[in-house]
Design a protein around this motif. Structure first.
Motif, PDB file in Angstrom:
ATOM      1  N   PHE A 141       2.444  -4.738  27.840  1.00 23.63           N
ATOM      2  CA  PHE A 141       2.304  -3.815  27.117  1.00 23.63           C
ATOM      3  C   PHE A 141       2.151  -4.260  25.622  1.00 23.63           C
ATOM      4  N   TRP A 142       1.977  -5.507  25.555  1.00 24.39           N
ATOM      5  CA  TRP A 142       1.816  -5.946  23.945  1.00 24.39           C
ATOM      6  C   TRP A 142       0.604  -5.733  23.224  1.00 24.39           C
ATOM      7  N   SER A 143      -0.378  -5.289  24.175  1.00 26.29           N
ATOM      8  CA  SER A 143      -1.704  -5.098  23.505  1.00 26.29           C
ATOM      9  C   SER A 143      -1.376  -3.822  22.773  1.00 26.29           C
ATOM     10  N   GLY A 144      -0.558  -3.033  23.305  1.00 30.91           N
ATOM     11  CA  GLY A 144      -0.414  -1.590  22.384  1.00 30.91           C
ATOM     12  C   GLY A 144       0.203  -1.881  21.147  1.00 30.91           C
ATOM     13  N   GLY A 145       0.692  -2.723  20.604  1.00 27.42           N
ATOM     14  CA  GLY A 145       1.312  -3.093  19.338  1.00 27.42           C
ATOM     15  C   GLY A 145       0.126  -2.971  18.197  1.00 27.42           C
ATOM     16  N   ALA A 146      -1.056  -3.216  18.704  1.00 29.58           N
ATOM     17  CA  ALA A 146      -2.277  -3.351  17.632  1.00 29.58           C
ATOM     18  C   ALA A 146      -2.488  -1.869  16.765  1.00 29.58           C
ATOM     19  N   VAL A 147      -1.759  -0.909  17.634  1.00 27.94           N
ATOM     20  CA  VAL A 147      -1.971   0.458  16.892  1.00 27.94           C
ATOM     21  C   VAL A 147      -0.920   0.707  16.127  1.00 27.94           C
ATOM     22  N   ILE A 148       0.193  -0.064  16.023  1.00 32.74           N
ATOM     23  CA  ILE A 148       1.321   0.149  15.031  1.00 32.74           C
ATOM     24  C   ILE A 148       1.023   0.415  13.720  1.00 32.74           C
ATOM     25  N   PRO A 149       0.197  -0.694  12.996  1.00 27.40           N
ATOM     26  CA  PRO A 149      -0.330  -0.327  11.718  1.00 27.40           C
ATOM     27  C   PRO A 149      -1.041   1.028  11.547  1.00 27.40           C
ATOM     28  N   ILE A 150      -2.035   1.368  12.404  1.00 29.39           N
ATOM     29  CA  ILE A 150      -2.464   2.656  12.278  1.00 29.39           C
ATOM     30  C   ILE A 150      -1.482   3.923  12.309  1.00 29.39           C
ATOM     31  N   ILE A 151      -0.765   4.078  13.108  1.00 24.74           N
ATOM     32  CA  ILE A 151       0.415   4.702  13.249  1.00 24.74           C
ATOM     33  C   ILE A 151       1.291   4.824  12.126  1.00 24.74           C
ATOM     34  N   ALA A 152       1.504   3.701  11.602  1.00 25.37           N
ATOM     35  CA  ALA A 152       2.481   3.876  10.336  1.00 25.37           C
ATOM     36  C   ALA A 152       1.968   4.337   9.270  1.00 25.37           C
ATOM     37  N   ILE A 153       0.751   3.851   8.998  1.00 27.29           N
ATOM     38  CA  ILE A 153      -0.298   4.475   7.852  1.00 27.29           C
ATOM     39  C   ILE A 153      -0.462   6.013   8.140  1.00 27.29           C
ATOM     40  N   SER A 154      -0.650   6.551   9.368  1.00 27.52           N
ATOM     41  CA  SER A 154      -0.661   7.764   9.576  1.00 27.52           C
ATOM     42  C   SER A 154       0.593   8.598   8.916  1.00 27.52           C
ATOM     43  N   TYR A 155       1.924   8.102   9.140  1.00 21.94           N
ATOM     44  CA  TYR A 155       2.997   8.623   8.594  1.00 21.94           C
ATOM     45  C   TYR A 155       3.183   8.407   7.233  1.00 21.94           C
ATOM     46  N   ILE A 156       2.618   7.739   6.606  1.00 21.06           N
ATOM     47  CA  ILE A 156       2.625   7.606   5.016  1.00 21.06           C
ATOM     48  C   ILE A 156       1.881   8.707   4.496  1.00 21.06           C
ATOM     49  N   PHE A 157       1.004   9.061   5.221  1.00 21.70           N
ATOM     50  CA  PHE A 157       0.034  10.319   4.828  1.00 21.70           C
ATOM     51  C   PHE A 157       0.902  11.419   5.082  1.00 21.70           C
ATOM     52  N   TYR A 158       1.767  11.510   6.211  1.00 22.58           N
ATOM     53  CA  TYR A 158       2.665  12.655   6.573  1.00 22.58           C
ATOM     54  C   TYR A 158       3.831  12.716   5.387  1.00 22.58           C
ATOM     55  N   GLY A 159       4.310  11.639   4.943  1.00 21.56           N
ATOM     56  CA  GLY A 159       5.480  11.579   3.911  1.00 21.56           C
ATOM     57  C   GLY A 159       4.637  12.074   2.580  1.00 21.56           C
ATOM     58  N   LEU A 160       3.402  11.716   2.180  1.00 21.31           N
ATOM     59  CA  LEU A 160       2.831  12.416   1.095  1.00 21.31           C
ATOM     60  C   LEU A 160       2.543  13.915   1.206  1.00 21.31           C
ATOM     61  N   PHE A 161       2.363  14.214   2.367  1.00 16.62           N
ATOM     62  CA  PHE A 161       2.121  15.742   2.586  1.00 16.62           C
ATOM     63  C   PHE A 161       3.619  16.480   2.368  1.00 16.62           C
ATOM     64  N   VAL A 162       4.721  15.766   2.702  1.00 13.80           N
ATOM     65  CA  VAL A 162       5.916  16.579   2.896  1.00 13.80           C
ATOM     66  C   VAL A 162       6.407  16.649   1.375  1.00 13.80           C
ATOM     67  N   LEU A 163       5.875  15.405   0.386  1.00 12.86           N
ATOM     68  CA  LEU A 163       6.130  15.444  -1.058  1.00 12.86           C
ATOM     69  C   LEU A 163       5.384  16.433  -1.616  1.00 12.86           C
ATOM     70  N   GLN A 164       4.301  16.715  -1.244  1.00 12.94           N
ATOM     71  CA  GLN A 164       3.391  17.752  -1.947  1.00 12.94           C
ATOM     72  C   GLN A 164       4.047  19.162  -1.423  1.00 12.94           C
TER      73      GLN A 164
END
Length: 230
Positions: A80-103
Protein backbone atom coordinates in the motif's frame (compact mmCIF):
# COMPACT_ATOMS: atom_id res chain seq x y z
CA UNK A 1 -13.91 3.22 -13.03
CA UNK A 2 -10.21 2.62 -12.42
CA UNK A 3 -8.44 0.26 -14.79
CA UNK A 4 -6.93 -1.60 -11.82
CA UNK A 5 -10.29 -2.08 -10.09
CA UNK A 6 -10.46 -2.75 -6.37
CA UNK A 7 -6.66 -2.79 -6.04
CA UNK A 8 -6.61 0.98 -6.61
CA UNK A 9 -9.44 1.43 -4.11
CA UNK A 10 -7.41 -0.13 -1.32
CA UNK A 11 -4.27 1.81 -2.19
CA UNK A 12 -6.16 5.10 -2.46
CA UNK A 13 -8.12 4.64 0.75
CA UNK A 14 -4.89 4.12 2.70
CA UNK A 15 -3.43 7.41 1.54
CA UNK A 16 -6.78 9.16 1.85
CA UNK A 17 -7.11 8.24 5.52
CA UNK A 18 -3.77 9.81 6.37
CA UNK A 19 -4.53 12.94 4.36
CA UNK A 20 -7.89 13.16 6.12
CA UNK A 21 -6.15 13.98 9.39
CA UNK A 22 -6.40 17.58 8.19
CA UNK A 23 -10.16 17.13 7.78
CA UNK A 24 -10.40 16.07 11.43
CA UNK A 25 -8.65 19.29 12.43
CA UNK A 26 -11.10 21.34 10.36
CA UNK A 27 -14.13 19.57 11.83
CA UNK A 28 -12.82 19.96 15.36
CA UNK A 29 -12.28 23.66 14.71
CA UNK A 30 -15.76 24.06 13.23
CA UNK A 31 -17.38 22.60 16.34
CA UNK A 32 -16.20 25.68 18.22
CA UNK A 33 -16.12 28.12 15.30
CA UNK A 34 -19.80 28.04 14.45
CA UNK A 35 -21.08 28.64 18.02
CA UNK A 36 -18.45 31.40 18.36
CA UNK A 37 -19.58 33.51 15.42
CA UNK A 38 -23.29 32.78 15.99
CA UNK A 39 -23.15 34.00 19.57
CA UNK A 40 -22.36 37.53 18.48
CA UNK A 41 -20.90 39.38 15.51
CA UNK A 42 -17.21 39.27 16.33
CA UNK A 43 -15.98 40.11 12.84
CA UNK A 44 -13.04 42.08 14.24
CA UNK A 45 -11.50 38.85 15.49
CA UNK A 46 -12.17 36.87 12.28
CA UNK A 47 -8.99 38.33 10.75
CA UNK A 48 -6.75 36.93 13.50
CA UNK A 49 -8.52 33.60 13.90
CA UNK A 50 -8.62 32.98 10.16
CA UNK A 51 -4.97 33.87 9.63
CA UNK A 52 -3.76 31.63 12.44
CA UNK A 53 -6.00 28.70 11.50
CA UNK A 54 -5.06 28.82 7.82
CA UNK A 55 -1.37 28.95 8.74
CA UNK A 56 -1.81 26.00 11.10
CA UNK A 57 -3.52 23.95 8.39
CA UNK A 58 -0.72 24.72 5.95
CA UNK A 59 1.95 23.71 8.47
CA UNK A 60 0.19 20.46 9.45
CA UNK A 61 -0.48 19.56 5.81
CA UNK A 62 3.15 20.16 4.92
CA UNK A 63 4.41 18.03 7.81
CA UNK A 64 2.12 15.13 6.87
CA UNK A 65 3.13 15.48 3.22
CA UNK A 66 6.85 15.40 4.11
CA UNK A 67 6.72 12.64 6.72
CA UNK A 68 4.22 10.23 5.17
CA UNK A 69 6.98 7.82 3.96
CA UNK A 70 8.21 7.52 7.57
CA UNK A 71 4.69 6.78 8.83
CA UNK A 72 3.98 4.31 6.05
CA UNK A 73 7.27 2.49 6.56
CA UNK A 74 6.33 1.57 10.14
CA UNK A 75 2.53 1.46 10.03
CA UNK A 76 1.43 0.34 6.54
CA UNK A 77 2.05 -2.82 4.55
CA UNK A 78 4.45 -2.55 1.62
CA UNK A 79 1.83 -3.21 -1.04
CA UNK A 80 0.00 0.00 0.00
CA UNK A 81 3.02 2.32 0.04
CA UNK A 82 2.25 3.77 -3.38
CA UNK A 83 -1.00 5.22 -1.98
CA UNK A 84 1.00 7.69 0.10
CA UNK A 85 1.60 9.76 -3.02
CA UNK A 86 -1.97 11.13 -2.82
CA UNK A 87 -1.53 12.42 0.74
CA UNK A 88 -0.26 15.91 -0.28
CA UNK A 89 -3.21 16.25 -2.69
CA UNK A 90 -5.77 15.25 -0.05
CA UNK A 91 -4.13 17.46 2.59
CA UNK A 92 -4.27 20.48 0.27
CA UNK A 93 -7.92 19.66 -0.45
CA UNK A 94 -8.75 20.04 3.22
CA UNK A 95 -6.87 23.33 3.45
CA UNK A 96 -9.46 24.60 0.98
CA UNK A 97 -12.18 23.00 3.10
CA UNK A 98 -10.79 24.91 6.07
CA UNK A 99 -10.94 28.14 4.06
CA UNK A 100 -14.55 27.34 3.18
CA UNK A 101 -15.42 26.87 6.86
CA UNK A 102 -13.71 30.16 7.74
CA UNK A 103 -15.81 31.96 5.15
CA UNK A 104 -19.14 30.59 6.41
CA UNK A 105 -20.06 33.26 9.03
CA UNK A 106 -21.59 35.43 6.31
CA UNK A 107 -24.21 32.76 5.58
CA UNK A 108 -25.69 33.20 9.06
CA UNK A 109 -24.74 36.77 10.01
CA UNK A 110 -26.04 38.17 6.70
CA UNK A 111 -29.04 35.82 6.37
CA UNK A 112 -27.69 33.94 3.34
CA UNK A 113 -28.43 30.43 4.61
CA UNK A 114 -30.21 29.55 1.35
CA UNK A 115 -26.81 29.66 -0.38
CA UNK A 116 -25.36 26.76 1.65
CA UNK A 117 -26.95 24.02 -0.52
CA UNK A 118 -25.64 25.78 -3.62
CA UNK A 119 -22.06 25.72 -2.38
CA UNK A 120 -22.24 22.08 -1.35
CA UNK A 121 -24.14 21.18 -4.51
CA UNK A 122 -21.46 22.77 -6.67
CA UNK A 123 -18.80 20.80 -4.82
CA UNK A 124 -20.77 17.60 -5.34
CA UNK A 125 -21.15 18.23 -9.07
CA UNK A 126 -17.45 19.05 -9.49
CA UNK A 127 -16.47 15.93 -7.56
CA UNK A 128 -18.72 13.59 -9.54
CA UNK A 129 -17.75 15.05 -12.93
CA UNK A 130 -14.02 15.02 -12.15
CA UNK A 131 -14.22 11.45 -10.85
CA UNK A 132 -15.93 10.30 -14.06
CA UNK A 133 -13.31 12.04 -16.21
CA UNK A 134 -10.10 11.63 -14.22
CA UNK A 135 -10.32 8.16 -12.63
CA UNK A 136 -10.33 6.28 -15.97
CA UNK A 137 -7.31 8.34 -17.04
CA UNK A 138 -5.24 8.58 -13.86
CA UNK A 139 -6.64 5.99 -11.45
CA UNK A 140 -6.58 6.92 -7.77
CA UNK A 141 -4.67 10.11 -8.57
CA UNK A 142 -7.77 11.22 -10.46
CA UNK A 143 -9.93 10.59 -7.39
CA UNK A 144 -7.55 12.66 -5.25
CA UNK A 145 -7.60 15.56 -7.70
CA UNK A 146 -11.40 15.36 -7.91
CA UNK A 147 -11.52 15.94 -4.14
CA UNK A 148 -9.09 18.85 -4.49
CA UNK A 149 -11.06 20.51 -7.29
CA UNK A 150 -14.35 20.11 -5.43
CA UNK A 151 -13.18 21.77 -2.20
CA UNK A 152 -11.20 24.41 -4.08
CA UNK A 153 -14.30 25.27 -6.11
CA UNK A 154 -16.44 25.59 -2.99
CA UNK A 155 -13.86 27.73 -1.19
CA UNK A 156 -13.31 30.06 -4.14
CA UNK A 157 -17.05 30.39 -4.79
CA UNK A 158 -17.92 31.40 -1.22
CA UNK A 159 -14.88 33.71 -1.07
CA UNK A 160 -16.08 35.43 -4.23
CA UNK A 161 -19.60 35.85 -2.80
CA UNK A 162 -18.20 37.26 0.43
CA UNK A 163 -16.70 40.17 -1.47
CA UNK A 164 -20.31 41.35 -1.70
CA UNK A 165 -21.73 39.96 1.55
CA UNK A 166 -19.04 40.24 4.21
CA UNK A 167 -15.39 40.56 3.21
CA UNK A 168 -13.20 38.19 5.22
CA UNK A 169 -9.57 39.31 5.23
CA UNK A 170 -6.48 37.46 6.36
CA UNK A 171 -2.86 38.41 6.92
CA UNK A 172 -1.41 37.90 3.46
CA UNK A 173 2.07 38.75 4.74
CA UNK A 174 2.27 36.01 7.39
CA UNK A 175 0.09 33.40 5.67
CA UNK A 176 1.88 34.00 2.36
CA UNK A 177 5.28 33.69 4.02
CA UNK A 178 4.33 30.37 5.63
CA UNK A 179 2.87 29.16 2.33
CA UNK A 180 6.09 29.91 0.42
CA UNK A 181 8.25 28.22 3.07
CA UNK A 182 5.89 25.23 3.01
CA UNK A 183 6.12 24.87 -0.76
CA UNK A 184 9.92 24.96 -0.56
CA UNK A 185 9.99 22.47 2.32
CA UNK A 186 7.61 20.10 0.54
CA UNK A 187 9.67 20.33 -2.65
CA UNK A 188 12.84 19.39 -0.79
CA UNK A 189 10.99 16.55 0.92
CA UNK A 190 9.77 15.13 -2.38
CA UNK A 191 13.15 15.53 -4.10
CA UNK A 192 15.35 14.15 -1.33
CA UNK A 193 13.29 11.36 0.22
CA UNK A 194 14.54 8.75 -2.31
CA UNK A 195 11.21 6.95 -1.95
CA UNK A 196 10.51 4.01 0.35
CA UNK A 197 13.05 1.35 -0.51
CA UNK A 198 16.06 -0.60 0.75
CA UNK A 199 18.03 2.56 1.51
CA UNK A 200 15.18 4.43 3.15
CA UNK A 201 16.34 3.81 6.72
CA UNK A 202 19.86 4.94 5.83
CA UNK A 203 19.14 8.04 3.75
CA UNK A 204 15.48 8.77 3.22
CA UNK A 205 14.18 8.74 6.78
CA UNK A 206 16.93 10.93 8.32
CA UNK A 207 16.60 13.40 5.46
CA UNK A 208 12.82 13.69 5.81
CA UNK A 209 12.93 14.04 9.59
CA UNK A 210 15.67 16.66 9.25
CA UNK A 211 13.65 18.64 6.70
CA UNK A 212 10.58 18.48 8.98
CA UNK A 213 12.58 19.76 11.97
CA UNK A 214 14.13 22.61 9.98
CA UNK A 215 10.69 23.47 8.60
CA UNK A 216 9.21 23.68 12.10
CA UNK A 217 12.14 25.76 13.38
CA UNK A 218 11.39 28.29 10.63
CA UNK A 219 7.59 28.34 10.65
CA UNK A 220 6.82 28.18 14.38
CA UNK A 221 8.53 31.53 15.18
CA UNK A 222 6.61 33.12 12.30
CA UNK A 223 3.33 31.82 13.70
CA UNK A 224 4.21 33.05 17.20
CA UNK A 225 5.05 36.46 15.77
CA UNK A 226 1.79 36.49 13.82
CA UNK A 227 -0.17 35.67 16.97
CA UNK A 228 1.38 38.63 18.79
CA UNK A 229 1.29 41.19 15.98
CA UNK A 230 -2.11 40.80 14.32
Amino acid sequence: MSLNGTADVGIYSTGYKFGSLIMLCVRAFNLNWQPYYLKKDTSKTFYKIGSIFLSLLIVLSTLISILWPVLFYFLIGEKFWSGGAVIPIIAISYIFYGLFVLQMPSLYLKNKEQWAPRFWGMGFIINVCCNCILIPLYGYYGAAFATLFAYAGMALFITYKNYHWMLMKYSLLYVGCILIISVVGLWFGLMLSFGIGPEFLVWGMPVLIGIAIIYLLITLPIMCLMYKKI
